[in-house]
Scaffold this motif. Structure first.
Motif, mmCIF file in Angstrom:
data_model
loop_
_atom_site.group_PDB
_atom_site.id
_atom_site.type_symbol
_atom_site.label_atom_id
_atom_site.label_comp_id
_atom_site.label_asym_id
_atom_site.label_seq_id
_atom_site.Cartn_x
_atom_site.Cartn_y
_atom_site.Cartn_z
ATOM 1 N N ASN A 8 0.894 -1.327 0.000
ATOM 2 C CA ASN A 8 0.111 0.120 -0.123
ATOM 3 C C ASN A 8 0.908 1.333 0.136
ATOM 4 O O ASN A 8 0.384 2.269 -0.510
ATOM 5 N N PHE A 9 1.932 1.228 0.709
ATOM 6 C CA PHE A 9 2.812 2.355 0.849
ATOM 7 C C PHE A 9 3.471 2.612 -0.463
ATOM 8 O O PHE A 9 3.580 3.816 -1.049
ATOM 9 N N LEU A 10 4.052 1.597 -1.058
ATOM 10 C CA LEU A 10 4.607 1.889 -2.414
ATOM 11 C C LEU A 10 3.605 2.081 -3.558
ATOM 12 O O LEU A 10 4.073 2.760 -4.679
ATOM 13 N N TYR A 11 2.531 1.551 -3.164
ATOM 14 C CA TYR A 11 1.518 1.919 -4.406
ATOM 15 C C TYR A 11 1.159 3.261 -4.546
ATOM 16 O O TYR A 11 1.084 4.093 -5.541
ATOM 17 N N THR A 12 0.961 3.912 -3.206
ATOM 18 C CA THR A 12 0.755 5.401 -2.884
ATOM 19 C C THR A 12 1.993 6.237 -3.515
ATOM 20 O O THR A 12 1.887 7.240 -4.183
ATOM 21 N N LEU A 13 3.175 5.913 -2.993
ATOM 22 C CA LEU A 13 4.452 6.558 -3.265
ATOM 23 C C LEU A 13 4.505 6.546 -4.919
ATOM 24 O O LEU A 13 4.667 7.484 -5.445
ATOM 25 N N LEU A 14 4.838 5.332 -5.435
ATOM 26 C CA LEU A 14 5.033 5.227 -7.008
ATOM 27 C C LEU A 14 3.932 5.786 -7.785
ATOM 28 O O LEU A 14 3.957 6.259 -8.905
ATOM 29 N N GLY A 15 2.688 5.413 -7.238
ATOM 30 C CA GLY A 15 1.569 5.966 -8.138
ATOM 31 C C GLY A 15 1.610 7.498 -8.034
ATOM 32 O O GLY A 15 0.819 8.265 -8.973
ATOM 33 N N ALA A 16 2.183 8.300 -7.162
ATOM 34 C CA ALA A 16 2.152 9.717 -7.190
ATOM 35 C C ALA A 16 3.120 10.304 -8.121
ATOM 36 O O ALA A 16 2.885 11.434 -8.491
ATOM 37 N N VAL A 17 3.999 9.415 -8.724
ATOM 38 C CA VAL A 17 5.034 9.845 -9.863
ATOM 39 C C VAL A 17 4.287 9.850 -11.306
ATOM 40 O O VAL A 17 4.019 8.672 -11.376
#
Length: 424
Positions: A220-229
Motif C-alpha cells: 500500500n505504501f509503495l502503491y501510493t508512493l510510486l503512483g504519485a509519480v
C-alpha cells in the motif's frame, strides 16, 4: 589447551634466545616481525640477530599460537610475554586486557556466525548479484552497499499510528520485529521470488501473521508512493527519446498490450465463468500495460476478469482521455479501437476475406511486430517476478491490483535498459 614444548637435545641445534629458557626453537620458531618489541621483551638489548635466532612458542599466550600439524604458527602481531622472571604468567592488569581481547574476538566471531544465519539485507550487501537476485530491482542504485537506508524509506517514512483522543503523549510508531530496511527487503523478496508467507516467516525468524502485515503495509505504501509519480509522458518528451528504429512510426505515443495471470478458481460458478480465459484455458486476471517507444512503462490499468476482451479493457482502462489527435498508439490485432480513440492506430492488417496479405501489408506486419516486441519484453520483465508466474491465490486478491501496479512501476527502476543498443 595443553601445549607441549620440545627441549633442545643438541647444544648446536636451533635454540630459543630467551634467557633461562632451554627449549628448542626448531618447532617453535616465527618470523622476525615486531623485532624491536621482541628484543625488549626478552631482555636481550645486545642480541645479535641471526637467521637461526628464534623465540619458542612457550613465551606466547596460547591464543597467539596456531597449531598446524607439526608446525606452530603465530598470529600476526603476536609478541612474547611469558618468561621465567614472571613465572610464565601475565600480571593481573595484562590478564584482564588479554581476556578482554579474547572476548572481543569471540564477540566478532559470534556476530559473523549470526549474520550468516540471518536472512536480511545486511547479509547480502557485499554482492550486487545477490541483491538483484532477491529483489530484481535494486543494487547500487539506492546505495545499499554503503549500508544506507533506501531512499524510499528516508524520503517517505511510513505513517505513525494515531494516538487515542484522550492520549497526552504524541503518536508513536508501531513496534517492529524487523528493521524498516529489512521489511522492504522482505516485501521485494516476496514479489520477486513468490515465496509463501510461512517460508518468509522462517527465513526472517518472525511469525507468519507479521509477514502478512509487512507485505500489506509495504504494498500500500509503495502503491501510493510510486503512483504519485507521473509516468505518462508528454509528446515532446516522447519525440526527444524515441529510438531511430521507429522511423515512419515516429509519432507513436504508446505501445499497448494485455497480459493475463492465472489465478485460483473461485467456488462461485458465476465468477468462474467471468474469470475463465479461452486463451489460457484457466481462470485469469487480465491487465493492460502501456510502454513508451524507448521502453519505459507509462500506463498500467487495473486488473479485470479474464473473459474481458482487449477492446473492452482498453475502453475501461482510462487511457482514452490521455490521447489526442496528434498522437498514435501501436497495438496488436485484438485491439479494434479505431472508434474509441481520437488518434491514429498502428495495428497489423487483417487477412479478412483475402487469401493472403499483399507485399506492403506483409512489410507493415513485420515492422509493427518488430517494434511491438518492446512491450512484450516489458511484460516478460514484470512476470519475472515469480509471484505472477504461479497461480495467484484468492487470499491476496484484495491487494493484487496494488501488487501488480507496484511490480509494473518498479521495472522503470531496473539497472539495465530494455534494449542493449539503447544503453548509451
Amino acid at each position: 589447551m595443553q601445549v607441549k614444548y620440545q627441549k633442545r637435545d643438541n647444544p648446536n641445534s636451533d635454540f630459543c634466545c630467551v634467557p633461562q629458557c632451554a627449549m628448542s626453537g626448531k618447532f617453535n620458531s616465527t618470523e622476525e616481525t615486531l623485532r624491536k618489541i621482541w628484543i625488549r621483551n626478552v631482555r636481550r638489548d645486545n642480541l645479535v640477530i641471526k637467521r637461526t635466532t628464534t623465540v619458542c612458542s612457550r613465551h606466547f599466550v596460547s591464543r597467539d599460537v596456531i597449531q598446524g600439524g607439526r608446525r606452530r604458527h603465530l598470529k600476526e602481531g603476536a609478541v612474547p610475554v611469558l618468561f621465567a622472571w614472571n613465572d610464565y604468567s601475565l600480571p593481573a592488569h595484562e590478564k584482564i586486557e588479554d581476556q578482554q581481547r579474547v572476548i572481543e574476538e569471540l564477540q566478532k566471531r559470534v556476530a559473523e556466525v549470526t549474520l550468516k544465519q540471518s536472512f536480511g539485507l545486511e547479509r547480502f550487501l557485499a554482492s550486487d548479484d545477490d541483491i538483484r537476485f532477491y529483489t530484481r530491482h535494486f543494487g547500487d542504485r539506492l546505495n545499499l552497499q554503503r549500508g544506507e537506508s533506501c531512499v524510499l524509506v528516508h524520503s517517505h517514512p511510513l505513517p505513525a499510528t494515531a494516538a487515542p483522543d484522550n492520549a497526552t503523549d504524541p503518536p508513536r510508531r508501531p513496534s517492529r520485529c524487523l528493521p524498516m530496511i529489512d521489511e522492504l527487503f522482505l516485501f521485494l523478496v516476496y514479489l520477486s521470488l513468490g515465496l509463501k508467507e510461512k517460508d518468509l516467516g522462517d527465513r526472517f525468524s518472525i511469525h507468519q501473521s507479521t509477514v502478512s502485515r509487512i507485505i500489506k503495509t509495504w504494498v500500500n505504501f509503495l502503491y501510493t508512493l510510486l503512483g504519485a509519480v507521473g509516468i505518462w509522458m508528454s509528446p515532446e518528451t516522447i519525440r526527444a527519446t524515441i529510438p531511430s528504429v521507429f522511423g515512419k512510426y515516429s509519432d507513436t505515443q504508446v505501445i499497448i498490450d494485455c497480459t493475463e495471470m492465472k489465478c485460483q478458481m473461485p467456488s462461485s460458478l458465476l465468477l468462474q465463468s467471468e474469470m475463465f480465459s479461452q486463451y489460457k484455458s484457466h481462470t485469469t486476471l487480465k491487465g493492460m500495460i502501456g510502454v513508451s517507444p524507448h521502453g519505459a512503462v507509462t500506463f498500467v490499468s487495473s486488473l479485470y476478469s479474464g473473459s474481458i476482451s482487449d477492446k473492452e479493457l482498453f475502453r475501461q482502462s482510462g487511457i482514452v482521455p490521455l490521447l489526442d489527435k496528434d498522437m498514435a498508439v501501436m497495438v496488436d490485432k485484438g485491439f479494434i479501437i479505431d472508434d474509441l480513440v481520437p488518434c491514429k492506430v498502428y495495428r497489423p492488417p487483417f487477412l479478412s476475406k483475402k487469401s493472403q496479405l499483399s507485399h506492403d501489408e506483409v512489410l507493415v506486419t513485420q515492422d509493427i511486430a518488430r517494434l511491438r516486441i518492446h512491450v512484450e519484453r516489458t511484460i516478460r520483465r514484470i512476470k519475472e517476478n515469480k509471484l505472477f508466474d504461479t497461480i495467484i491465490p484468492l487470499t491476496i486478491c484484495g491487494s493484487i491490483n496494488q501488487l501488480f501496479a507496484v511490480a509494473c512501476l518498479l521495472t522503470n527502476y531496473q539497472n539495465k535498459p530494455l534494449v542493449k543498443a539503447w544503453a548509451k
